[in-house]
Design an enzyme around this catalytic site. Structure first.
Site, PDB file in Angstrom:
ATOM      1  N   ASP A 102      39.907  42.999  44.573  1.00  0.00           N
ATOM      2  CA  ASP A 102      40.018  44.601  45.499  1.00  0.00           C
ATOM      3  C   ASP A 102      40.640  44.530  46.924  1.00  0.00           C
ATOM      4  OD1 ASP A 102      38.512  45.097  42.988  1.00  0.00           O
ATOM      5  OD2 ASP A 102      36.779  45.306  43.915  1.00  0.00           O
ATOM      6  N   GLU A 103      41.206  43.552  47.228  1.00  0.00           N
ATOM      7  CA  GLU A 103      41.348  43.144  48.445  1.00  0.00           C
ATOM      8  C   GLU A 103      42.391  44.486  48.571  1.00  0.00           C
ATOM      9  OE1 GLU A 103      41.630  40.799  45.943  1.00  0.00           O
ATOM     10  OE2 GLU A 103      40.399  39.323  46.620  1.00  0.00           O
ATOM     11  N   LYS A 113      45.626  44.341  46.554  1.00  0.00           N
ATOM     12  CA  LYS A 113      46.199  43.999  45.982  1.00  0.00           C
ATOM     13  C   LYS A 113      47.324  44.921  46.068  1.00  0.00           C
ATOM     14  CE  LYS A 113      44.000  41.529  43.414  1.00  0.00           C
ATOM     15  NZ  LYS A 113      43.045  42.317  44.078  1.00  0.00           N
ATOM     16  N   GLY A 171      41.162  46.523  38.890  1.00  0.00           N
ATOM     17  CA  GLY A 171      41.836  48.034  38.771  1.00  0.00           C
ATOM     18  C   GLY A 171      42.380  48.531  39.848  1.00  0.00           C
ATOM     19  N   HIS A 172      43.992  48.336  39.865  1.00  0.00           N
ATOM     20  CA  HIS A 172      44.513  47.960  41.159  1.00  0.00           C
ATOM     21  C   HIS A 172      45.345  49.693  41.772  1.00  0.00           C
ATOM     22  CE1 HIS A 172      46.608  43.716  40.362  1.00  0.00           C
ATOM     23  NE2 HIS A 172      44.674  43.834  40.561  1.00  0.00           N
ATOM     24  N   GLN A 193      42.305  40.414  40.308  1.00  0.00           N
ATOM     25  CA  GLN A 193      40.580  39.672  41.018  1.00  0.00           C
ATOM     26  C   GLN A 193      41.254  38.950  41.947  1.00  0.00           C
ATOM     27  OE1 GLN A 193      41.305  38.604  37.303  1.00  0.00           O
ATOM     28  NE2 GLN A 193      41.169  41.153  36.657  1.00  0.00           N
ATOM     29  N   THR A 229      35.530  35.326  36.986  1.00  0.00           N
ATOM     30  CA  THR A 229      36.196  35.934  35.954  1.00  0.00           C
ATOM     31  C   THR A 229      37.032  34.765  34.885  1.00  0.00           C
ATOM     32  OG1 THR A 229      37.632  37.187  34.428  1.00  0.00           O
ATOM     33  CG2 THR A 229      38.519  35.718  36.350  1.00  0.00           C
ATOM     34  N   THR A 274      34.619  50.192  36.833  1.00  0.00           N
ATOM     35  CA  THR A 274      33.968  50.404  37.253  1.00  0.00           C
ATOM     36  C   THR A 274      32.832  51.179  37.818  1.00  0.00           C
ATOM     37  OG1 THR A 274      32.737  48.784  37.736  1.00  0.00           O
ATOM     38  CG2 THR A 274      33.264  48.713  35.647  1.00  0.00           C
ATOM     39  N   PRO A 303      28.391  50.922  42.956  1.00  0.00           N
ATOM     40  CA  PRO A 303      29.328  50.511  44.227  1.00  0.00           C
ATOM     41  C   PRO A 303      29.712  49.046  45.384  1.00  0.00           C
ATOM     42  CG  PRO A 303      26.538  50.584  43.482  1.00  0.00           C
ATOM     43  CD  PRO A 303      27.580  50.671  42.244  1.00  0.00           C
ATOM     44  N   LEU A 310      41.614  46.920  57.648  1.00  0.00           N
ATOM     45  CA  LEU A 310      41.049  46.910  59.280  1.00  0.00           C
ATOM     46  C   LEU A 310      40.497  48.521  59.664  1.00  0.00           C
ATOM     47  CD1 LEU A 310      41.360  44.959  62.045  1.00  0.00           C
ATOM     48  CD2 LEU A 310      43.362  46.178  62.955  1.00  0.00           C
ATOM     49  N   SER A 321      47.505  46.384  56.953  1.00  0.00           N
ATOM     50  CA  SER A 321      47.312  47.541  56.103  1.00  0.00           C
ATOM     51  C   SER A 321      46.219  48.404  56.812  1.00  0.00           C
ATOM     52  CB  SER A 321      46.935  47.783  54.955  1.00  0.00           C
ATOM     53  OG  SER A 321      47.036  48.659  54.173  1.00  0.00           O
ATOM     54  N   VAL A 322      46.263  49.126  57.603  1.00  0.00           N
ATOM     55  CA  VAL A 322      45.330  50.289  58.329  1.00  0.00           C
ATOM     56  C   VAL A 322      45.037  51.463  57.730  1.00  0.00           C
ATOM     57  CG1 VAL A 322      45.595  49.366  60.529  1.00  0.00           C
ATOM     58  CG2 VAL A 322      47.393  50.592  60.010  1.00  0.00           C
TER      59      VAL A 322
HETATM   60  P1  GDP Z   1      42.762  45.499  43.777  1.00  0.00           P
HETATM   61  O1  GDP Z   1      42.408  45.289  43.459  1.00  0.00           O
HETATM   62  O2  GDP Z   1      43.327  44.699  44.820  1.00  0.00           O
HETATM   63  O3  GDP Z   1      44.347  46.507  43.961  1.00  0.00           O
HETATM   64  O4  GDP Z   1      42.591  46.647  45.489  1.00  0.00           O
HETATM   65  P2  GDP Z   1      41.554  47.777  45.347  1.00  0.00           P
HETATM   66  O5  GDP Z   1      42.345  49.355  44.716  1.00  0.00           O
HETATM   67  O6  GDP Z   1      40.270  47.862  43.775  1.00  0.00           O
HETATM   68  O7  GDP Z   1      41.024  48.725  46.199  1.00  0.00           O
HETATM   69  C1  GDP Z   1      41.554  48.666  47.458  1.00  0.00           C
HETATM   70  C2  GDP Z   1      40.690  49.762  47.798  1.00  0.00           C
HETATM   71  O8  GDP Z   1      40.950  50.266  48.983  1.00  0.00           O
HETATM   72  C3  GDP Z   1      41.815  50.885  46.911  1.00  0.00           C
HETATM   73  O9  GDP Z   1      41.043  52.311  47.400  1.00  0.00           O
HETATM   74  C4  GDP Z   1      42.830  51.419  48.129  1.00  0.00           C
HETATM   75  O10 GDP Z   1      43.461  52.540  48.324  1.00  0.00           O
HETATM   76  C5  GDP Z   1      42.459  51.155  49.316  1.00  0.00           C
HETATM   77  N1  GDP Z   1      43.508  51.062  50.689  1.00  0.00           N
HETATM   78  C6  GDP Z   1      44.345  49.507  50.793  1.00  0.00           C
HETATM   79  N2  GDP Z   1      44.782  49.203  51.742  1.00  0.00           N
HETATM   80  C7  GDP Z   1      43.206  49.685  52.679  1.00  0.00           C
HETATM   81  C8  GDP Z   1      43.405  50.066  53.559  1.00  0.00           C
HETATM   82  O11 GDP Z   1      44.210  49.620  54.790  1.00  0.00           O
HETATM   83  N3  GDP Z   1      42.489  51.406  55.042  1.00  0.00           N
HETATM   84  C9  GDP Z   1      41.829  51.856  54.020  1.00  0.00           C
HETATM   85  N4  GDP Z   1      41.123  52.237  54.084  1.00  0.00           N
HETATM   86  N5  GDP Z   1      41.645  51.890  52.335  1.00  0.00           N
HETATM   87  C10 GDP Z   1      42.729  51.153  51.804  1.00  0.00           C
HETATM   88  P1  IMO Z   2      41.360  43.478  40.882  1.00  0.00           P
HETATM   89  O1  IMO Z   2      42.183  43.038  40.104  1.00  0.00           O
HETATM   90  C1  IMO Z   2      36.325  43.126  41.814  1.00  0.00           C
HETATM   91  C2  IMO Z   2      34.476  40.293  38.497  1.00  0.00           C
HETATM   92  C3  IMO Z   2      32.869  41.385  37.494  1.00  0.00           C
HETATM   93  C4  IMO Z   2      32.613  40.836  37.376  1.00  0.00           C
HETATM   94  C5  IMO Z   2      33.469  39.311  36.946  1.00  0.00           C
HETATM   95  C6  IMO Z   2      34.214  39.440  36.082  1.00  0.00           C
HETATM   96  O2  IMO Z   2      40.567  45.163  40.855  1.00  0.00           O
HETATM   97  O3  IMO Z   2      40.812  42.705  42.049  1.00  0.00           O
HETATM   98  P2  IMO Z   2      34.843  40.209  33.612  1.00  0.00           P
HETATM   99  O4  IMO Z   2      35.004  41.482  33.135  1.00  0.00           O
HETATM  100  O5  IMO Z   2      36.192  39.961  34.075  1.00  0.00           O
HETATM  101  O6  IMO Z   2      34.669  39.567  32.497  1.00  0.00           O
HETATM  102  O7  IMO Z   2      33.832  39.753  35.058  1.00  0.00           O
HETATM  103  O8  IMO Z   2      34.471  39.595  38.152  1.00  0.00           O
HETATM  104  N1  IMO Z   2      35.666  41.125  38.546  1.00  0.00           N
HETATM  105  C7  IMO Z   2      36.108  41.674  38.900  1.00  0.00           C
HETATM  106  N2  IMO Z   2      36.054  42.062  40.871  1.00  0.00           N
HETATM  107  N3  IMO Z   2      38.107  42.732  40.987  1.00  0.00           N
HETATM  108  C8  IMO Z   2      38.290  43.203  40.329  1.00  0.00           C
HETATM  109  O9  IMO Z   2      40.067  42.985  39.605  1.00  0.00           O
HETATM  110  C9  IMO Z   2      37.330  42.013  38.963  1.00  0.00           C
HETATM  111  N4  IMO Z   2      37.704  41.706  37.663  1.00  0.00           N
HETATM  112  C10 IMO Z   2      36.715  41.483  37.152  1.00  0.00           C
HETATM  113  O10 IMO Z   2      32.593  42.400  38.473  1.00  0.00           O
HETATM  114  O11 IMO Z   2      31.178  40.468  38.490  1.00  0.00           O
HETATM  115 MG    MG Z   3      40.149  46.116  41.529  1.00  0.00          MG
END
Ligand code: GDP
Ligand code: IMO
Ligand code: MG
Length: 427
Positions: A13-14, A16, A40-41, A225, A240, A302, A305, A333, A414-415
């Site tokens: 969830d960085e 990506k 979840g991207h 991940q 994972t 999911t 939090p 940031l 990214s801001v």
């Molecule tokens: P991923 O799994 O690495 O693609 O990341 P997620 O989509 O699960 O979670 C990143 C969340 O941060 C998403 O809701 C994005 O829309 C949001 N996001 C991405 N870059 C930034 C940023 O620079 N600032 C803020 N406030 N939100 C961001």
């Molecule tokens: P993205 O690509 C954050 C975590 C789950 C659990 C562990 C194992 O959006 O960054 P799994 O269902 O893979 O067997 O669960 O990995 N997990 C993630 N956490 N972002 C994800 O994907 C994740 N995919 C799995 O919460 O701790």
């Molecule tokens: Mg994600």
């Protein structure tokens, strides 16, 4: 843009999805290489917000070819739901999306096993992983046990017989253990239908990608991940079941390592984690809640939090080393804009000793106490800043220090969640 592997450097969830979407502007193909719909991207374009689980985040640029590589595990029903949703929102997928015939498929027995294993672990203190319950572990388990079914099986004429055999085997185990068997009669037609609908997308993506790379096409390998969730390098067993790190890009696509030109690590300016497992810089207080609220840190898959904490330079350095990160794409940031003071973990202290890397033993990692360096906050909004030079001095100093501490240069900052909230520095 040559061939770039993009990985998550922390626990997922960085951001990506956002960075892939930004970089896709200059790329011919985007390829997912591992994981499944546990990912979840999120991509925000103008007022639209999309969450992708299996479809590569390059899908929003019309000319880009998107590939789901052999290293991904595909839930056929989930993929069809995603394709239907995207098509319903006006995107064209046909002729642009290809699925590897070697990718393994997720079936209802994998989902059932994921759930029952978690229930069982939940009854024993401290062993529950907190999976996304998408059947990921059991599907990779089948792959390693050599009992899995792949997309090539799904499109074979005798798929019904192959799936029936696997369902029967699962149900025999259910009877033996007192669990509820699955209803084969209702499962079979759904999966036969899914196989028919997915057939036009299934291809020999290995040849396709190698031909494209040899013809000079540019590629972006989309990791899911994060490195700390990698089956080999993460906080095992709280990980994972795939190689989320850069090495997975080769095994998960069939593109050889010499073809990879660079690695981009996506990293948050702080840290989050979903699910169980050690997290040395976790903030279980108001500051953690403040980050969660401002950063909207709730799982894209999911809705759980996310646990929040300070930036951990030990984790980031470890990640940079394993992945050979050339550039950071540092995200979120802006979430730290209202912090009076910030902390960054520069090392650990464990059992009276200093440590500067992540130990294999999760018991030891759980005992690690972060050694912090404090920074003054900038207390100024950064979301509308478009040039690095225009950031508040203290924000720049914070980012510069994170790069110095980790030995990696900044490629993107990214801001905010949208395309416009992106400062392109060296990428
Ligand atoms: P991923 O799994 O690495 O693609 O990341 P997620 O989509 O699960 O979670 C990143 C969340 O941060 C998403 O809701 C994005 O829309 C949001 N996001 C991405 N870059 C930034 C940023 O620079 N600032 C803020 N406030 N939100 C961001
Ligand atoms: P993205 O690509 C954050 C975590 C789950 C659990 C562990 C194992 O959006 O960054 P799994 O269902 O893979 O067997 O669960 O990995 N997990 C993630 N956490 N972002 C994800 O994907 C994740 N995919 C799995 O919460 O701790
Ligand atoms: Mg994600």
């Amino acid at each position: 843009m040559a061939c770039t592997v993009l990985i998550g450097a922390q626990w997922g969830d960085e951001g990506k999805g956002k960075i892939i979407d930004v970089l896709t502007e200059n790329v011919d193909m985007v390829v997912r290489y591992q994981g499944g719909n546990n990912a979840g991207h999120t991509v925000e374009i103008a007022d639209e917000r999309y969450v992708l689980h299996l479809v590569p985040s390059g899908i929003f640029r019309k000319e880009t070819i998107c590939v789901i590589g052999n290293g991904v595990v595909i839930d056929p029903i989930a993929l069809l739901t995603e394709i239907t949703e995207l098509t319903g929102r006006g995107l064209t997928v046909n002729g642009r999306l290809f699925i590897s015939d070697r990718a393994h498929a997720v079936f209802p027995y994998h989902l059932a096993l994921d759930a029952s294993k978690e229930r069982e672990r939940g009854q024993k203190d401290g062993t529950k992983i907190g999976t996304t319950q998408r059947g990921i572990g059991p599907t990779y388990g089948d792959k390693i046990m050599r009992t899995g079914l792949r997309m090539s099986d799904m499109v074979a004429t005798d798929f019904a017989a192959r799936l029936t055999a696997r369902l029967d085997e699962h149900n025999r185990m259910c009877v033996a253990t007192g669990a509820e068997p699955l209803k084969t009669d209702s499962i079979l037609p759904r999966y036969l239908d899914a196989a028919k609908t997915l057939k036009p997308f299934v291809a020999d993506t290995i040849s396709m990608l190698n031909k494209a790379v040899n013809a000079g096409k540019s590629m972006l390998f989309e990791g899911a991940q994060g490195t700390m969730l990698d089956i080999d390098f993460g906080t095992y067993p709280f990980v994972t079941s795939s190689n989320a790190s850069a090495g997975g890009a080769c095994t998960g696509t069939g593109v050889p390592p010499q073809r990879v030109d660079r690695v981009v690590g996506v990293i948050k300016a702080y840290t989050t984690r979903v699910g169980e497992g050690p997290f040395p810089t976790e903030l279980k207080d108001e500051t953690g809640e403040k980050i969660r609220a401002k950063g909207r840190e709730f799982g894209a898959t999911t809705g759980r939090p996310r646990r929040c904490g300070w930036f951990d330079a030990v984790v980031a350095r470890y990640s940079a080393m394993i992945n050979g990160v050339d550039y950071w794409a540092m995200t979120k940031l802006d979430v730290l804009d209202e912090m009076k003071t910030l902390k960054v973990c520069i090392g650990y202290e464990c059992d009276g000793k200093s440590m500067d890397t992540v130990p294999a033993s999760i018991d030891q990692l759980s005992r690690c106490k972060p050694v912090y360096r404090e920074f003054e906050g900038w207390m100024t909004p950064t979301t509308d800043v478009t040039r690095f030079e225009d950031l508040p001095d203290k924000a720049r100093a914070y980012v510069d220090e994170l790069c110095k501490l980790t030995g990696v240069q900044l490629g993107i900052l990214s801001v905010g969640p949208r395309r416009a909230n992106t400062l392109r520095i060296a990428l």
